[in-house]
Design a protein around this motif. Structure first.
Motif, PDB file in Angstrom:
ATOM      1  N   SER B 139     103.046  82.260  52.702  1.00  0.00           N
ATOM      2  CA  SER B 139     102.774  83.658  53.030  1.00  0.00           C
ATOM      3  C   SER B 139     101.343  84.024  52.652  1.00  0.00           C
ATOM      4  CB  SER B 139     103.771  84.577  52.329  1.00  0.00           C
ATOM      5  OG  SER B 139     103.854  84.258  50.969  1.00  0.00           O
ATOM      6  N   LEU B 140     100.888  83.450  51.552  1.00  0.00           N
ATOM      7  CA  LEU B 140      99.515  83.711  51.134  1.00  0.00           C
ATOM      8  C   LEU B 140      98.532  83.209  52.198  1.00  0.00           C
ATOM      9  CD1 LEU B 140      98.574  83.033  47.487  1.00  0.00           C
ATOM     10  CD2 LEU B 140      96.998  82.421  49.263  1.00  0.00           C
ATOM     11  N   SER B 141      98.829  82.023  52.734  1.00  0.00           N
ATOM     12  CA  SER B 141      97.932  81.470  53.755  1.00  0.00           C
ATOM     13  C   SER B 141      97.954  82.322  55.017  1.00  0.00           C
ATOM     14  CB  SER B 141      98.343  80.037  54.104  1.00  0.00           C
ATOM     15  OG  SER B 141      98.512  79.279  52.931  1.00  0.00           O
ATOM     16  N   VAL B 142      99.156  82.695  55.454  1.00  0.00           N
ATOM     17  CA  VAL B 142      99.246  83.467  56.690  1.00  0.00           C
ATOM     18  C   VAL B 142      98.623  84.851  56.478  1.00  0.00           C
ATOM     19  CG1 VAL B 142     100.777  84.283  58.501  1.00  0.00           C
ATOM     20  CG2 VAL B 142     101.329  82.193  57.295  1.00  0.00           C
ATOM     21  N   HIS B 143      98.793  85.402  55.288  1.00  0.00           N
ATOM     22  CA  HIS B 143      98.150  86.673  54.949  1.00  0.00           C
ATOM     23  C   HIS B 143      96.630  86.539  55.056  1.00  0.00           C
ATOM     24  CE1 HIS B 143      97.115  90.301  52.727  1.00  0.00           C
ATOM     25  NE2 HIS B 143      96.555  89.602  51.755  1.00  0.00           N
ATOM     26  N   MET B 144      96.105  85.420  54.588  1.00  0.00           N
ATOM     27  CA  MET B 144      94.653  85.186  54.701  1.00  0.00           C
ATOM     28  C   MET B 144      94.235  85.093  56.163  1.00  0.00           C
ATOM     29  SD  MET B 144      93.515  82.500  51.772  1.00  0.00           S
ATOM     30  CE  MET B 144      91.742  82.724  51.738  1.00  0.00           C
ATOM     31  N   PHE B 145      95.076  84.443  56.972  1.00  0.00           N
ATOM     32  CA  PHE B 145      94.758  84.373  58.405  1.00  0.00           C
ATOM     33  C   PHE B 145      94.666  85.784  58.969  1.00  0.00           C
ATOM     34  CE2 PHE B 145      97.142  80.055  58.833  1.00  0.00           C
ATOM     35  CZ  PHE B 145      96.116  79.453  58.134  1.00  0.00           C
ATOM     36  N   ARG B 146      95.651  86.625  58.626  1.00  0.00           N
ATOM     37  CA  ARG B 146      95.662  87.996  59.140  1.00  0.00           C
ATOM     38  C   ARG B 146      94.369  88.713  58.738  1.00  0.00           C
ATOM     39  NH1 ARG B 146      94.843  93.093  57.522  1.00  0.00           N
ATOM     40  NH2 ARG B 146      96.119  92.861  55.663  1.00  0.00           N
ATOM     41  N   VAL B 147      94.026  88.603  57.475  1.00  0.00           N
ATOM     42  CA  VAL B 147      92.836  89.293  56.979  1.00  0.00           C
ATOM     43  C   VAL B 147      91.591  88.765  57.697  1.00  0.00           C
ATOM     44  CG1 VAL B 147      91.370  89.606  54.953  1.00  0.00           C
ATOM     45  CG2 VAL B 147      93.848  89.834  54.743  1.00  0.00           C
ATOM     46  N   PHE B 148      91.551  87.454  57.893  1.00  0.00           N
ATOM     47  CA  PHE B 148      90.377  86.866  58.545  1.00  0.00           C
ATOM     48  C   PHE B 148      90.268  87.322  59.991  1.00  0.00           C
ATOM     49  CE2 PHE B 148      88.193  83.710  61.074  1.00  0.00           C
ATOM     50  CZ  PHE B 148      87.032  83.526  60.341  1.00  0.00           C
ATOM     51  N   PHE B 149      91.351  87.141  60.747  1.00  0.00           N
ATOM     52  CA  PHE B 149      91.266  87.379  62.185  1.00  0.00           C
ATOM     53  C   PHE B 149      91.105  88.855  62.534  1.00  0.00           C
ATOM     54  CE2 PHE B 149      93.355  83.143  62.373  1.00  0.00           C
ATOM     55  CZ  PHE B 149      92.325  82.510  63.041  1.00  0.00           C
ATOM     56  N   THR B 150      91.470  89.757  61.625  1.00  0.00           N
ATOM     57  CA  THR B 150      91.287  91.176  61.913  1.00  0.00           C
ATOM     58  C   THR B 150      90.010  91.715  61.293  1.00  0.00           C
ATOM     59  OG1 THR B 150      92.584  91.781  59.973  1.00  0.00           O
ATOM     60  CG2 THR B 150      93.769  91.597  62.064  1.00  0.00           C
ATOM     61  N   GLY B 151      89.264  90.839  60.614  1.00  0.00           N
ATOM     62  CA  GLY B 151      88.008  91.293  60.010  1.00  0.00           C
ATOM     63  C   GLY B 151      88.212  92.224  58.828  1.00  0.00           C
ATOM     64  N   ALA B 152      89.366  92.140  58.189  1.00  0.00           N
ATOM     65  CA  ALA B 152      89.651  93.039  57.065  1.00  0.00           C
ATOM     66  C   ALA B 152      88.813  92.697  55.838  1.00  0.00           C
ATOM     67  CB  ALA B 152      91.136  92.981  56.708  1.00  0.00           C
ATOM     68  N   PHE B 153      88.102  91.545  55.891  1.00  0.00           N
ATOM     69  CA  PHE B 153      87.294  91.125  54.743  1.00  0.00           C
ATOM     70  C   PHE B 153      85.940  91.818  54.722  1.00  0.00           C
ATOM     71  CE2 PHE B 153      86.712  88.230  58.322  1.00  0.00           C
ATOM     72  CZ  PHE B 153      85.347  88.409  58.543  1.00  0.00           C
ATOM     73  N   ARG B 154      85.640  92.615  55.755  1.00  0.00           N
ATOM     74  CA  ARG B 154      84.296  93.194  55.834  1.00  0.00           C
ATOM     75  C   ARG B 154      84.095  94.263  54.765  1.00  0.00           C
ATOM     76  NH1 ARG B 154      84.442  95.024  61.892  1.00  0.00           N
ATOM     77  NH2 ARG B 154      86.575  95.402  61.197  1.00  0.00           N
ATOM     78  N   LYS B 155      82.854  94.687  54.594  1.00  0.00           N
ATOM     79  CA  LYS B 155      82.529  95.691  53.600  1.00  0.00           C
ATOM     80  C   LYS B 155      83.498  96.864  53.725  1.00  0.00           C
ATOM     81  CE  LYS B 155      78.789  98.569  51.904  1.00  0.00           C
ATOM     82  NZ  LYS B 155      77.506  99.202  52.178  1.00  0.00           N
ATOM     83  N   PRO B 156      84.061  97.367  52.662  1.00  0.00           N
ATOM     84  CA  PRO B 156      83.779  97.080  51.247  1.00  0.00           C
ATOM     85  C   PRO B 156      84.735  96.058  50.617  1.00  0.00           C
ATOM     86  CG  PRO B 156      85.169  99.009  51.415  1.00  0.00           C
ATOM     87  CD  PRO B 156      84.993  98.485  52.822  1.00  0.00           C
ATOM     88  N   ARG B 157      85.380  95.222  51.396  1.00  0.00           N
ATOM     89  CA  ARG B 157      86.474  94.401  50.840  1.00  0.00           C
ATOM     90  C   ARG B 157      86.088  92.956  50.562  1.00  0.00           C
ATOM     91  NH1 ARG B 157      88.370  98.086  54.153  1.00  0.00           N
ATOM     92  NH2 ARG B 157      89.934  99.515  53.307  1.00  0.00           N
ATOM     93  N   GLU B 158      84.805  92.643  50.511  1.00  0.00           N
ATOM     94  CA  GLU B 158      84.397  91.238  50.306  1.00  0.00           C
ATOM     95  C   GLU B 158      84.909  90.708  48.968  1.00  0.00           C
ATOM     96  OE1 GLU B 158      82.214  93.749  50.923  1.00  0.00           O
ATOM     97  OE2 GLU B 158      80.547  93.076  52.169  1.00  0.00           O
ATOM     98  N   ILE B 159      84.848  91.544  47.930  1.00  0.00           N
ATOM     99  CA  ILE B 159      85.282  91.071  46.605  1.00  0.00           C
ATOM    100  C   ILE B 159      86.760  90.690  46.656  1.00  0.00           C
ATOM    101  CG2 ILE B 159      85.528  91.693  44.159  1.00  0.00           C
ATOM    102  CD1 ILE B 159      83.337  93.767  44.601  1.00  0.00           C
ATOM    103  N   ASN B 160      87.536  91.513  47.345  1.00  0.00           N
ATOM    104  CA  ASN B 160      88.963  91.225  47.406  1.00  0.00           C
ATOM    105  C   ASN B 160      89.245  89.951  48.193  1.00  0.00           C
ATOM    106  OD1 ASN B 160      90.917  92.382  45.955  1.00  0.00           O
ATOM    107  ND2 ASN B 160      91.694  93.720  47.566  1.00  0.00           N
ATOM    108  N   TRP B 161      88.409  89.685  49.179  1.00  0.00           N
ATOM    109  CA  TRP B 161      88.548  88.424  49.926  1.00  0.00           C
ATOM    110  C   TRP B 161      88.279  87.238  48.991  1.00  0.00           C
ATOM    111  CZ3 TRP B 161      90.227  86.160  54.249  1.00  0.00           C
ATOM    112  CH2 TRP B 161      89.690  84.931  54.627  1.00  0.00           C
TER     113      TRP B 161
END
Lengths: 343, 574
Positions: B139-161
């Protein structure tokens, strides 16, 4: 704005109108949802009770046959299924409650920029500077220097204690070269014994095509059986002498063996798994971990896979009674490669 | 007690009561709440928290699954510590599993057998622990995929990524440590290989191995040490990072998918109380219940079938738990030719690259990605609206390429199983996978990017020409056409509300005076990367384009883009 007075981009139309659910408008649907949620919660209660009853009533060793699963321990099935019912009842009940009876009208919360305002930043910087001023950081550089050095170093003793006391790495290099096959100067050759039974083995016991898992006789005196075994395990095979390759590798393999019987370290030269799979027809040894393949007819050189080096050969002969013996240990370190292997 | 004293006490109480706006609490819960609030002031924070809005989407549950799996691991793990004996001391097995009776084994293995066969419900707890651990990594991996493919890692969330990346890497190590504890033949062979991995480290390898194992492999230290790492060190770090991860989610407020009413300045969804409390709380029980059901019905890691660890025997088809598969696969693909002799020293890159370097390198690239993308785009804005993966074609393609490379490595870990099942040569399979590791990601990149661009063009078509209604109309002259229905503004908004940045113009690498400078060269590199990212792009439909399309269609009155929400029937002659 374009010529036609149209905006350059579309405008956000805002939230679409809320569509009511059955339970929002129809009291009977709401009542039905209420009953469903209550039923799920009740199911959970039954599951919990079932778990407790099973725990005390079902013996530990009763097995039961279940289609698609096979023979299995009844207690595990009962405890698991009842606990699952207990948990799923709560889970489905709560989610169903939220989806049918709680409001599904979306709420809007405003966001604010994450960054602090300039005033807040200035205030924080001000407090820091005032603090540094009060602590006289600038006026007393010697405090800054010694304090920072002390802080930088204080973890060192802890690190030294930890790393220094975990194990004695100075023995790593010499011990990596030793196995319990090593014969001391002027010592007697060591008999080969069968792994598990630990009985010595005669050359005449080894038929062509057969394979034996071998340990040195000295294993019986070992104080660290697993550690010694991890380096001394040997695989013994007998090939027809004509099966060996007609080159220097084949000749060397044959000359270190006895009438076609050859012994090789079983510890893979890749990462150290036991090379346990011998294919009699092709005279190949295969490591089951990463599929390195060694050719016994060519001194166990690698013919495929991730290993680089041949398995080290153990020189063998027979003693007066006809038992197979190793007159000396391995000529090179066994097992995976490491930096100082050649030193 | 004197009258005066009690009068004074009454005065004090009266003063207190005046300060409390709700008056004296009447219910028991109320009394507890007041007691707690007077000591913690919790009501202030709670009222903010309970109103907090979370957007709703199935993909937001993936992180929740990971969180709950971790909690379930912690819970069941505590249970297991009560019976597990982390010792390599040897005992002769005397438990109730008859096939192993009298066999010499470590206390670790013997106590794991006891948990499985003699502790009532122990097997269930052990299996929940293992299944939850597997679920955690999935689930952690698939969650990372979701975050990556939707661009949820962009500012201000880089630290959380970055925190999530570290969590993911630690989860692998935590899993490997736990998997190794029972000291059975399979996991022991894994530790045996791990010792080989350590030895491959240049210069210090043999020393590292001797330090970690407290002497020669296997020694008697590794299980107790892994135990300490598995139950104390890594869980403490995991829980700490996870708490920071959640706090940052609260601070940033959750991202949301683009849609009508959703903007960069709001968050649309349901409040924590009551909807999310019920949904997310209920979801914990669903995850726990599902894992329990699986654990009741499907055996995982039957250590009793493997026997105790012994360096000599081994079983065919030896494989680690799935999440270590890719590293194992890398080891199977790296050819022996990568082992060199340098000045008499042995450099075993065939092992070192796959076993030691792969995981940190992979996670460093993953963790660095947001910063790379931000450098390329030069975008310094906050992003709270997610990208639909198709609207960021290059990013999506890069992600799919990376996953493809991962899958190739993962498949390689099963090269022996494939060879047997497919009746193929293991050599051919391995050679093919070696080639595919380099070729497949490139292909995947190209195909994914094309698919994304096609989907974007399809979105444009849908906006410009409406939705095919399936209704065929015959005109008076005998012509046929299909009626196209205009999109309502809400549906349309989802398809037009994205940005499609143009690439930065490539400079000459020289500054204004024609002198080549470092800064100008850096800018040139950036422009080249920007071109790689954005040269193929599809722009969202503009109101003018839509108007033109309507005009072109020769129909009834053209609706202004922000017109009434009802669907406008429109025919397009084809």
């Amino acid at each position: 704005m374009s010529d036609k007075g149209l905006p350059a981009t579309f405008e956000n139309p805002g939230l679409p109108p809320h569509i009511h659910r059955a339970a929002d408008d129809d009291p009977r649907a709401a009542k039905r949802a209420e009953r469903q949620v209550a039923a799920l919660f009740t199911l959970s209660i039954i599951g919990t009770l079932g778990f407790i009853v099973s725990y005390f009533a079902v013996p530990n060793d009763t097995t039961v046959f279940i289609p698609f699963i096979g023979k299995t321990i009844l207690l595990n099935i009962l405890l698991g299924v009842t606990l699952a019912v207990s948990l799923l009842g709560i889970g489905f009940g709560a989610v169903h409650w939220a989806k049918t009876l709680m409001s599904d009208e979306e709420v809007i919360e405003e966001r604010h920029p994450i960054a602090s305002s300039d005033e807040d930043r200035a205030k924080a910087v001000g407090i820091l500077n005032a603090g540094a001023e009060q602590a006289q950081l600038k006026r007393r550089p010697i405090l800054k220097a010694t304090g920072a050095t002390a802080m930088g170093l204080f973890a060192l003793p802890l690190g030294v204690q930890l790393a220094g006391s975990m194990g004695n790495p100075t023995k790593a290099l010499e011990e990596s070269k030793e196995t319990i096959w090593d014969v001391p100067e002027g010592g007697k050759p060591i008999r080969l014994v069968r792994d598990v039974e630990r009985t010595p083995i005669k050359a005449s016991d080894v038929a062509i095509g057969s394979v034996f898992h071998i340990l040195p006789e000295t294993i019986k005196d070992s104080k660290h059986v697993l550690a010694d075994k991890a380096k001394a395990a040997v695989l013994l095979m007998r090939l027809h002498p004509s099966s060996f390759a007609n080159d220097s590798l084949g000749e060397k393999a044959k000359s270190w063996g006895y009438e076609g019987i050859v012994a090789y370290s079983k510890i893979c030269t890749h990462v150290g798994c036991p090379v346990g799979l011998y294919e009699q027809q092709t005279h190949h040894l295969l490591c089951p971990c990463h599929q390195s393949t060694f050719d016994v007819t060519r001194d166990c050189n690698v013919i495929f896979g991730p290993a680089k080096r041949a398995l080290p050969q153990l020189k063998i002969t027979v003693d007066d009674e006809g038992y197979l013996v190793a007159p000396q240990g391995f000529a090179e370190p066994v097992g995976p490669s490491y930096w100082e292997r050649k030193k | 007690m004197s009258t005066a004293a009690s009068a004074r006490a009454a005065d004090l109480r009266a003063g207190d009561a005046k300060a409390a706006p709700l008056g004296a609490p009447k219910t028991a819960a109320g009394k507890v709440a007041v007691w707690a609030d007077e000591r913690t002031g919790i009501a202030k924070g709670a009222s903010v928290m309970l109103k907090k809005v979370f957007p709703d989407h199935w993909s937001f549950m993936l992180g929740e699954v990971a969180m709950y799996s971790m909690i379930i691991c912690l819970l069941t793990g505590v249970f297991l510590t009560f019976w597990f004996v982390p010792s390599m001391g040897e005992v002769a097995y005397q438990g109730s599993y008859l096939p192993l009776k009298g066999i010499t084994m470590s206390e670790a293995y013997s106590s794991t057998l006891a948990i499985s066969f003699d502790v009532r419900g122990g097997l269930l707890i052990r299996q929940i622990h293992h299944w939850a651990a597997l679920m955690f990594v999935v689930s952690l991996s698939v969650h990372m995929f979701r975050v990556f493919f939707t661009g949820a890692f962009r500012k201000p969330r880089e630290i959380n990524w970055v925190i999530g990346t570290i969590l993911s890497m630690l989860a692998l190590i935590e899993g490997f440590a736990g998997y190794s504890l029972p000291d059975d033949l399979l996991s022991g062979t894994g530790i045996r290989a791990a010792e080989g991995f350590m030895r491959s480290i240049p210069i210090v390898g043999s020393w590292v191995s001797y330090i970690v194992f407290g002497g020669a492999f296997p020694g008697e230290a590794i299980i107790p040490r892994l135990y300490s790492v598995h139950i104390l060190l890594l869980p403490a770090i995991l829980v700490g990072l996870f708490a920071a991860h959640l706090i940052l989610v609260m601070v940033h407020k959750h991202t949301q998918y683009p849609g009508p009413g959703r903007t960069e300045n709001n968050v649309v969804g349901f409040p924590l109380m009551p909807v999310y409390t019920a949904k997310a709380g209920g979801f914990f029980f669903l995850v726990f219940g599902l894992l329990t059901l699986i654990s009741a019905l499907v055996t995982i890691n039957p250590i009793w079938a493997y026997g105790p660890y012994d360096p000599s025997p081994v079983t065919a088809g030896s494989q680690p738990d799935w999440y270590m598969g890719f590293a194992d696969g890398a080891l199977r693909l790296l050819p022996g030719a990568l082992e060199f002799e340098i000045f008499g020293f042995t450099l075993s890159l065939n092992v070192f690259l796959g076993a030691i370097l792969l995981i940190p390198v992979m996670y460093t690239i993953t963790g660095a990605y947001p910063f790379i993308e931000r450098w390329v785009t030069g975008d310094n804005r906050e992003h709270h609206l997610l990208d639909r993966p198709r609207n960021a074609p290059t990013r999506t393609a890069l992600g799919v390429a990376a996953i493809t490379a991962y899958i190739i490595l993962f498949l390689a870990a099963g090269n022996d199983i494939m060879a047997i099942r497919l009746q193929m040569s293991i050599n051919d399979i391995t050679e093919a996978l070696r080639v595919l590791f380099f070729v497949a990601p490139v292909l995947a990149f190209w195909v994914t990017k094309r698919i994304c661009l096609s989907l974007q063009r399809h979105d444009r078509d849908t906006v410009l020409h409406g939705r095919e209604s399936g209704t065929l109309v015959r005109t008076a002259e005998g012509k046929y056409y299909e009626v196209h229905e205009d999109l309502d503004p809400y549906t349309r908004w989802k398809l037009v509300s994205f940005e499609s940045p143009a690439p930065i113009a490539i400079g000459s690498g020289k500054d204004a005076n024609g002198v080549s400078s470092k800064a100008a060269k850096k800018e040139r590199r950036r422009a080249k990367l920007s071109r790689f990212y954005f040269k193929d792009r599809v722009e969202p439909v503009t109101p003018a384009e839509l108007a033109a399309a309507h005009h072109h269609g020769e129909h009834e009155a053209i609706e202004a883009p922000s017109a009434a929400p009802q669907a406008v029937k429109r025919a397009k002659q084809d």
